[in-house]
Design a protein around this motif. Structure first.
Motif, PDB file in Angstrom:
ATOM      1  N   THR A   1      34.591 -17.899  -5.829  1.00  9.05           N
ATOM      2  CA  THR A   1      34.128 -17.997  -4.757  1.00  9.05           C
ATOM      3  C   THR A   1      33.875 -16.840  -3.596  1.00  9.05           C
ATOM      4  O   THR A   1      33.936 -15.742  -4.227  1.00  9.05           O
ATOM      5  N   GLY A   2      33.214 -16.974  -2.422  1.00  2.16           N
ATOM      6  CA  GLY A   2      33.246 -16.022  -1.802  1.00  2.16           C
ATOM      7  C   GLY A   2      34.829 -15.666  -1.913  1.00  2.16           C
ATOM      8  O   GLY A   2      34.413 -14.014  -1.443  1.00  2.16           O
ATOM      9  N   GLY A   3      35.755 -15.938  -1.411  1.00  2.00           N
ATOM     10  CA  GLY A   3      36.607 -15.363  -1.315  1.00  2.00           C
ATOM     11  C   GLY A   3      37.351 -14.860  -2.073  1.00  2.00           C
ATOM     12  O   GLY A   3      38.669 -14.598  -2.113  1.00  2.00           O
ATOM     13  N   HIS A   4      36.520 -14.941  -3.479  1.00  2.00           N
ATOM     14  CA  HIS A   4      37.395 -14.356  -5.124  1.00  2.00           C
ATOM     15  C   HIS A   4      37.602 -12.597  -4.295  1.00  2.00           C
ATOM     16  O   HIS A   4      37.091 -11.553  -4.466  1.00  2.00           O
ATOM     17  N   SER A   5      38.928 -12.496  -4.719  1.00  2.00           N
ATOM     18  CA  SER A   5      39.914 -11.253  -4.268  1.00  2.00           C
ATOM     19  C   SER A   5      39.232 -10.048  -5.239  1.00  2.00           C
ATOM     20  O   SER A   5      38.965  -8.726  -4.418  1.00  2.00           O
ATOM     21  N   LEU A   6      39.232 -10.373  -6.278  1.00  4.14           N
ATOM     22  CA  LEU A   6      39.184  -9.167  -7.479  1.00  4.14           C
ATOM     23  C   LEU A   6      37.417  -8.654  -7.611  1.00  4.14           C
ATOM     24  O   LEU A   6      37.240  -7.745  -7.246  1.00  4.14           O
ATOM     25  N   GLY A   7      36.655  -9.777  -7.487  1.00  5.29           N
ATOM     26  CA  GLY A   7      35.387  -9.444  -7.144  1.00  5.29           C
ATOM     27  C   GLY A   7      34.779  -9.166  -5.721  1.00  5.29           C
ATOM     28  O   GLY A   7      33.717  -7.919  -6.022  1.00  5.29           O
ATOM     29  N   ILE A   8      35.511  -9.088  -4.340  1.00  7.99           N
ATOM     30  CA  ILE A   8      35.403  -8.363  -2.610  1.00  7.99           C
ATOM     31  C   ILE A   8      36.076  -7.067  -3.362  1.00  7.99           C
ATOM     32  O   ILE A   8      34.863  -5.666  -3.470  1.00  7.99           O
ATOM     33  N   LYS A   9      36.658  -6.888  -4.636  1.00  7.61           N
ATOM     34  CA  LYS A   9      37.410  -5.116  -4.990  1.00  7.61           C
ATOM     35  C   LYS A   9      35.928  -4.319  -5.102  1.00  7.61           C
ATOM     36  O   LYS A   9      35.861  -3.674  -5.534  1.00  7.61           O
ATOM     37  N   MET A  10      35.493  -5.290  -6.057  1.00  9.10           N
ATOM     38  CA  MET A  10      34.797  -5.094  -7.342  1.00  9.10           C
ATOM     39  C   MET A  10      33.252  -4.370  -6.417  1.00  9.10           C
ATOM     40  O   MET A  10      33.111  -4.023  -6.167  1.00  9.10           O
ATOM     41  N   GLN A  11      32.945  -5.239  -5.558  1.00  6.99           N
ATOM     42  CA  GLN A  11      31.908  -5.502  -4.785  1.00  6.99           C
ATOM     43  C   GLN A  11      31.421  -4.338  -4.153  1.00  6.99           C
ATOM     44  O   GLN A  11      30.833  -3.197  -3.671  1.00  6.99           O
ATOM     45  N   LYS A  12      32.915  -4.009  -3.376  1.00  5.78           N
ATOM     46  CA  LYS A  12      32.647  -2.968  -2.701  1.00  5.78           C
ATOM     47  C   LYS A  12      32.960  -1.706  -3.414  1.00  5.78           C
ATOM     48  O   LYS A  12      31.797  -0.811  -2.494  1.00  5.78           O
ATOM     49  N   ALA A  13      33.157  -1.655  -4.494  1.00  3.03           N
ATOM     50  CA  ALA A  13      33.123   0.104  -5.300  1.00  3.03           C
ATOM     51  C   ALA A  13      31.861   0.304  -5.324  1.00  3.03           C
ATOM     52  O   ALA A  13      31.701   1.271  -5.819  1.00  3.03           O
ATOM     53  N   ALA A  14      31.538  -0.650  -6.068  1.00  4.11           N
ATOM     54  CA  ALA A  14      29.405  -0.742  -6.376  1.00  4.11           C
ATOM     55  C   ALA A  14      28.741  -0.097  -5.246  1.00  4.11           C
ATOM     56  O   ALA A  14      27.643   0.711  -5.454  1.00  4.11           O
ATOM     57  N   ALA A  15      29.401  -1.470  -4.414  1.00  2.00           N
ATOM     58  CA  ALA A  15      28.348  -1.000  -2.934  1.00  2.00           C
ATOM     59  C   ALA A  15      28.536   0.961  -2.558  1.00  2.00           C
ATOM     60  O   ALA A  15      27.365   1.090  -1.921  1.00  2.00           O
ATOM     61  N   LYS A  16      29.659   0.973  -2.399  1.00  2.00           N
ATOM     62  CA  LYS A  16      30.012   2.037  -2.094  1.00  2.00           C
ATOM     63  C   LYS A  16      29.457   2.901  -3.344  1.00  2.00           C
ATOM     64  O   LYS A  16      28.485   4.169  -2.532  1.00  2.00           O
ATOM     65  N   ILE A  17      29.351   3.488  -4.450  1.00  2.00           N
ATOM     66  CA  ILE A  17      28.485   4.152  -5.215  1.00  2.00           C
ATOM     67  C   ILE A  17      27.399   4.326  -4.987  1.00  2.00           C
ATOM     68  O   ILE A  17      26.659   4.942  -4.772  1.00  2.00           O
ATOM     69  N   ASN A  18      26.876   2.859  -4.804  1.00  2.00           N
ATOM     70  CA  ASN A  18      25.056   2.911  -4.538  1.00  2.00           C
ATOM     71  C   ASN A  18      24.818   3.498  -3.589  1.00  2.00           C
ATOM     72  O   ASN A  18      23.677   3.741  -3.321  1.00  2.00           O
ATOM     73  N   ARG A  19      24.826   3.080  -2.397  1.00  2.00           N
ATOM     74  CA  ARG A  19      24.849   3.582  -0.994  1.00  2.00           C
ATOM     75  C   ARG A  19      25.191   5.326  -0.933  1.00  2.00           C
ATOM     76  O   ARG A  19      23.984   5.772  -0.622  1.00  2.00           O
ATOM     77  N   SER A  20      25.910   5.578  -1.925  1.00  2.00           N
ATOM     78  CA  SER A  20      26.038   7.073  -1.952  1.00  2.00           C
ATOM     79  C   SER A  20      25.247   7.529  -2.514  1.00  2.00           C
ATOM     80  O   SER A  20      24.695   8.854  -2.179  1.00  2.00           O
ATOM     81  N   LYS A  21      24.297   6.993  -3.708  1.00  2.00           N
ATOM     82  CA  LYS A  21      23.468   7.472  -4.467  1.00  2.00           C
ATOM     83  C   LYS A  21      22.206   7.162  -4.016  1.00  2.00           C
ATOM     84  O   LYS A  21      21.176   8.432  -3.680  1.00  2.00           O
ATOM     85  N   LYS A  22      21.857   5.774  -3.020  1.00  2.00           N
ATOM     86  CA  LYS A  22      20.157   6.387  -2.082  1.00  2.00           C
ATOM     87  C   LYS A  22      20.506   7.556  -1.064  1.00  2.00           C
ATOM     88  O   LYS A  22      19.363   7.132  -1.067  1.00  2.00           O
ATOM     89  N   LYS A  23      21.377   7.901  -0.578  1.00  2.00           N
ATOM     90  CA  LYS A  23      21.128   8.665   0.668  1.00  2.00           C
ATOM     91  C   LYS A  23      20.498   9.974  -0.161  1.00  2.00           C
ATOM     92  O   LYS A  23      19.787  10.558   0.681  1.00  2.00           O
ATOM     93  N   ASP A  24      21.002   9.838  -1.459  1.00  2.00           N
ATOM     94  CA  ASP A  24      20.341  10.851  -2.270  1.00  2.00           C
ATOM     95  C   ASP A  24      18.017  11.029  -2.079  1.00  2.00           C
ATOM     96  O   ASP A  24      17.926  11.365  -1.691  1.00  2.00           O
ATOM     97  N   TYR A  25      17.947   9.820  -1.883  1.00  2.00           N
ATOM     98  CA  TYR A  25      16.907   9.359  -1.537  1.00  2.00           C
ATOM     99  C   TYR A  25      16.236   9.736  -0.282  1.00  2.00           C
ATOM    100  O   TYR A  25      14.913  10.269   0.176  1.00  2.00           O
ATOM    101  N   VAL A  26      17.231   9.643   0.737  1.00  3.53           N
ATOM    102  CA  VAL A  26      16.303  10.268   1.953  1.00  3.53           C
ATOM    103  C   VAL A  26      15.672  11.854   2.479  1.00  3.53           C
ATOM    104  O   VAL A  26      17.173  12.773   1.803  1.00  3.53           O
ATOM    105  N   GLY A  27      14.277  11.413   2.853  1.00  5.88           N
ATOM    106  CA  GLY A  27      14.303  12.831   2.982  1.00  5.88           C
ATOM    107  C   GLY A  27      13.502  12.940   1.657  1.00  5.88           C
ATOM    108  O   GLY A  27      12.124  14.361   1.400  1.00  5.88           O
ATOM    109  N   ARG A  28      13.433  12.399   0.522  1.00  5.94           N
ATOM    110  CA  ARG A  28      12.469  12.001  -0.629  1.00  5.94           C
ATOM    111  C   ARG A  28      10.935  11.817   0.029  1.00  5.94           C
ATOM    112  O   ARG A  28      10.992  10.963   0.173  1.00  5.94           O
ATOM    113  N   ILE A  29      10.140  12.404  -1.045  1.00  7.35           N
ATOM    114  CA  ILE A  29       8.829  11.555  -1.205  1.00  7.35           C
ATOM    115  C   ILE A  29       8.675  11.087  -2.211  1.00  7.35           C
ATOM    116  O   ILE A  29       8.670  11.322  -3.280  1.00  7.35           O
TER     117      ILE A  29
END
Ligand code: SF4
Ligand code: SF4
Length: 543
Positions: free
Chosen positions: A452-480
């Motif tokens: 469910t929405g409050g699944h603490s282990l899920g939230i932990k994994m989601q935060k970790a994945a989002a952090k990784i993905n967002r840092s990768k996405k930042k590499d796109y800024v400035g690219r064509i």
């Protein structure tokens, strides 16, 4: 060849549209939030059967059907959906019943949940599993026009006065006979953003993972260690004395579609060629595992042995790479799902030599080796790590899939997953794609509780994945990035969605552009995990 297609497309186009095929895949309760730039192959496959029988049809996305008037003029409805799409399917069938009297057929992966579909969606007939032969037979006995005895038609379910009826199972179409059914290529024109979308072309049907979960299932059923899952005889792996569905416990692919069967090189190449001639620019060679393509052994029930059939893969990819639009770089071909245990250096070399820069999608599901075995997954976390290294060495941008909330998940398995995600990202995984567990009907984990929405282990994994993905996405800024204008943005007025020509995230840019226009986009901001903001930087390249 283009002339032949033009003629066949014209004759298909001249058939009056009697059947409306609604593509509700991934629409959930309304609009697709994921896979927005994808066009699955199921609806075109069904359209191909209608065309074979000279019955005109048209495909519409469920989100484009907003009023009853759009249903007028059609005699019958065929709906293709997944179990998550039951809400939208129910609404559309209700709308259809208020406007039309014709038949309603429902099919696709949704057919693994027979009871719910019959109860809530209320079709006249639900086609279970593979649709081609069953639909052809229904059309042959006159199902669209007459009251017919359905009880003799294999592979369907329907409601009768005495309750739900499920007819006897239909055996899967043998490998050599898949060629009898050609998906419609002409009907790709029904999709508004087809020129910019990833158009999926089926290459393999079914999955070779005939291992099974070792976890105790809700009903007290559990593996009794009969050894069948590891039997040397591939036929012995097909059945389990405890009736545990094959494959990864969360997945219903092997139970629904059976072991892999591959289409011929010729039929795949013909379909790709026709789609490109009609204006598609991005084609994905679809398979539960592309590396199962003609991998020998019948039935193919060992996920990791024998190795991938390099000769067959090379023959297919070479033939596709030689198509004019591909060699001119006006179209792009890619593959997605591969199993890590089959992804070797030799495989990577063949793929990168023929369709360079592709993004193999590798399912890891959990970073814990013991959890991975317990859920019935093949290979190991080490295989996935090695596959990512190999993919990067050959210039590919691999994606890794994980799931939170799986049965058997513990704090420890989650910590292992997070550590591995980090390691995979450092090794070169382009993106971590994290899904919440869904207890799919037909899978071994059917009936297990979902997070469910409050699944603490899920939230932990989601935060970790989002952090990784967002840092990768930042590499796109400035690219064509080279992209193709698809459709107007749903969320930002005056903006156009641009799908990447090569692998990469979806972008949005200010201004209106005709679908299919090629653009160079400079990325200016990361809007979310899956969306980049950009601006056009160059004149139209073509289109
Ligand atoms: S076939 Fe069934 S009982 Fe036998 S090893 Fe596999 S899961 Fe266990
Ligand atoms: S997740 Fe992939 S490997 Fe596992 S059973 Fe499903 S299709 Fe096969």
């Amino acid at each position: 060849m283009a002339t032949v297609i033009a003629v066949s497309a014209l004759s298909v186009g001249e058939m009056s549209d009697r059947v409306l095929i609604i593509d509700a895949l991934s629409a959930g309760d309304g609009r697709r939030t994921r896979s927005r730039d994808s066009i699955g192959c199921g609806p075109r496959t069904i359209a191909g059967v209608f065309e074979k029988k000279q019955i005109g049809c048209r495909i519409a996305r469920s989100e484009d059907i907003t009023s009853r008037s759009q249903l007028k003029g059609f005699e019958h409805l065929a709906l293709s959906a997944m179990t998550m799409d039951i809400p939208v399917s129910r609404r559309l069938v209700k709308m259809w019943r208020n406007a039309n009297k014709g038949r309603v057929l429902v099919g696709g992966p949704v057919s693994s949940d027979i009871t719910t579909v019959l109860e809530l969606v209320k079709p006249d007939v639900m086609i279970i599993g593979e649709g081609e032969v069953t639909l052809e037979e229904l059309l042959k006995v006159g199902f669209l026009n007459d009251e017919v005895d359905l009880s003799e038609i294999k592979g369907i379910a329907y409601s009768s006065s005495s309750g739900p009826v499920v007819t006897s199972e239909r055996t899967p179409i043998p490998e050599g006979e898949l060629e009898k059914y050609r998906p419609s290529t002409f009907r790709i024109l029904d999709y508004r953003a087809y020129a910019a979308s990833k158009v999926y072309v089926e290459t393999v049907r079914g999955c070779s993972n005939y291992r099974r979960t070792r976890l105790e299932l809700g009903t007290g059923r559990m593996c009794s260690e009969c050894g069948g899952c590891d039997a040397d005889d591939p036929g012995e792996r097909l059945d389990c004395p405890e009736e545990i569905p094959p494959g990864c416990g969360f997945c219903s692919v092997p139970a629904t579609w059976g072991p892999p069967r591959s289409r011929s090189t010729e039929s795949i190449v013909d379909e790709v060629r026709e789609l490109l001639d009609l204006g598609a620019h991005r084609v994905v060679l679809e398979a539960p595992d592309f590396l199962d393509y003609r991998r020998g052994q019948t039935p193919l029930t060992d996920p990791c042995y024998p190795p991938a059939n390099l000769r067959a893969i090379e023959e297919l990819l070479n033939a596709i790479a030689a198509l004019d639009s591909v060699s001119n770089e006006d179209a792009r071909i890619s593959i997605e799902n591969v199993k890590a245990c089959l992804f070797t250096e030799e495989v990577a070399r063949v793929i990168s030599d023929t369709i360079p820069g592709t993004s193999p999608n590798i399912g890891l599901e959990t970073g814990s080796e013991s959890h991975l075995r317990a859920i019935g997954k093949c290979g190991s976390p080490g295989d996935v790590l090695q596959a990512i290294q190999i993919a990067r060495r050959f210039g590919m941008t691999p994606f890794v899939y994980l799931i939170f909330g799986l049965p058997g998940e513990t704090e420890e398995t989650v910590d292992e997953s997070i550590r591995l995600m980090q390691k995979l990202s450092e090794t070169g995984a382009e993106r971590i794609i994290l899904y919440g567990f869904r207890a799919l009907p037909g899978s071994a984990f059917e009936g297990f509780p979902e997070p469910t929405g409050g699944h603490s282990l899920g939230i932990k994994m989601q935060k970790a994945a989002a952090k990784i993905n967002r840092s990768k996405k930042k590499d796109y800024v400035g690219r064509i990035i080279r992209g193709i204008a698809a459709e107007e943005s749903w969320a930002r007025h005056g903006y156009t969605m641009v799908y990447p020509f090569d692998e990469g995230p979806i972008m949005t840019i200010q201004g209106g552009f005709s679908p299919g226009t090629m653009l160079d986009v400079e990325v200016t901001e990361v809007l979310s995990d899956g969306l980049l903001l950009g601006q056009r930087v160059k004149k139209n390249i073509s289109g």
